[in-house]
Each structure stands twice: as structure tokens, then as C-alpha cells.
Design a protein around this motif. Structure first.
Motif: not given
Length: 176
Positions: A34-39, A50-57, A72-76, A82-84
Motif C-alpha cells: 500500500l505504501r509502494a503504491y502511495g496509498l 494518503s491524498d492519492l488514496a482519497h482521490r481513488i476512494v 498509483a500504478f506508475r509509482k511502482i 513496462v507501461h512506457d
């Protein structure tokens, strides 16, 4: 966490919510993810969404929610790299994706299949996945479907105005 605990949880409550004990390795791993995703933030005995988690939920719009999921996905780092490589392209089969993850993202050989599976799950959760003719296309950004305006009757409008006026009056009373 947001609905049941208001966005803040004690270590014990978070562990229970996640189905673990606070001292278990599973709990430590889930918190780390959860921390790695910034949540999730917080140390010791208190954890905070986190603020990022609040923007999702609890997003302010569908566009904000979509952007937050991609963020959040791109924080990993492995996922972002790979996405790029594949955004706007057809994603290779899992075995080839795993080889690419090993080679291009530096993931150890023994972990590459797990990373490939995790990437495919995460890309779907982030809304960056488009199934097309039996193939998977990796989107560059999550699609945003805007809300369609809803027509309301004049009676509904009057009721909404009355409710709004009552709320305004209540706020004014509290300020006095």
C-alpha cells in the motif's frame, strides 16, 4: 479503511481489516505494498490514507479517479517502465512479458513471472487495459467516461432548492 475508519486506522484495526495480525509477515507485506503504491502513510501505531488514496476512494470526478489510479500504478517503477514500453501497443503473451520485465526492468529471473502477472492485474485495475480481438492493448491513459447530465422535473428542482435553502439556513445558524 475510508468507509469503516474514516481514512485513519490504528495498527490493530488495520491488521484486522486486512485479515491479519499486526505482527504477521502478511500484514507487513500488505502495508508495504500500500505504501509502494502511495496509498498509505503513517508510522508506528497509526496509518493514514494518503491524498492519492482519497482521490481513488472518494474522487471529486471520474477524471480525477482515473488519473489517481494511473498515478498509483506508475509509482511502482517496474510497472511504469513496462507501461512506457507497451502503451498504445498490444501486450505480449505472459511468457514474453515476463522475459521483457526481466531484461528491461532488471527483475530477477525467479520473480519475472510473478511480476508479469502482477503487471497484468495492476494495468487492469488502473484502467489501462483494453481487450481487443483476443489481444490486450495497453492504454497510455485510463479512459474517462464523463457523467451524463440528468434531466430533472420542475418539482424535483423545487425540492432541491428547498433542501439547499434549509442547509444554508442551518449553516448560518451555526455561524451565529
Amino acid at each position: 479503511i475510508y468507509v469503516k475508519m474514516g481514512g485513519t486506522a490504528s495498527k490493530d484495526d488495520l491488521a484486522e481489516f486486512l485479515g491479519n495480525t499486526p505482527s504477521s509477515s502478511s500484514f507487513v507485506k500488505k502495508v508495504s505494498i500500500l505504501r509502494a503504491y502511495g496509498l498509505l502513510t503513517g508510522e508506528g501505531s497509526t496509518f493514514i490514507l494518503s491524498d492519492l488514496a482519497h482521490r481513488i476512494v472518494a474522487p471529486s470526478s471520474k477524471a480525477d479517479e482515473a488519473k489517481a489510479k494511473v498515478e498509483a500504478f506508475r509509482k511502482i517503477e517496474v510497472f511504469a517502465r513496462v507501461h512506457d514500453m507497451y502503451k498504445g501497443k498490444i501486450c505480449p503473451e505472459e511468457v514474453y512479458l515476463a522475459n521483457t520485465i526481466e531484461r528491461e526492468a532488471g527483475v530477477p529471473s525467479e520473480s519475472k513471472v510473478a511480476w508479469a502477472k502482477a503487471f497484468l492485474e495492476a494495468v487492469q485495475a488502473a484502467g489501462l487495459y483494453l481487450a481487443q480481438g483476443g489481444k490486450v492493448v495497453i492504454r497510455s491513459d485510463a479512459p474517462v467516461i464523463e457523467s451524463v447530465p440528468v434531466e430533472i422535473s420542475s418539482q424535483q428542482e423545487k425540492e432541491m432548492d428547498a433542501t439547499g435553502n434549509k442547509a444554508t439556513e442551518a449553516i448560518a445558524r451555526e455561524e451565529r
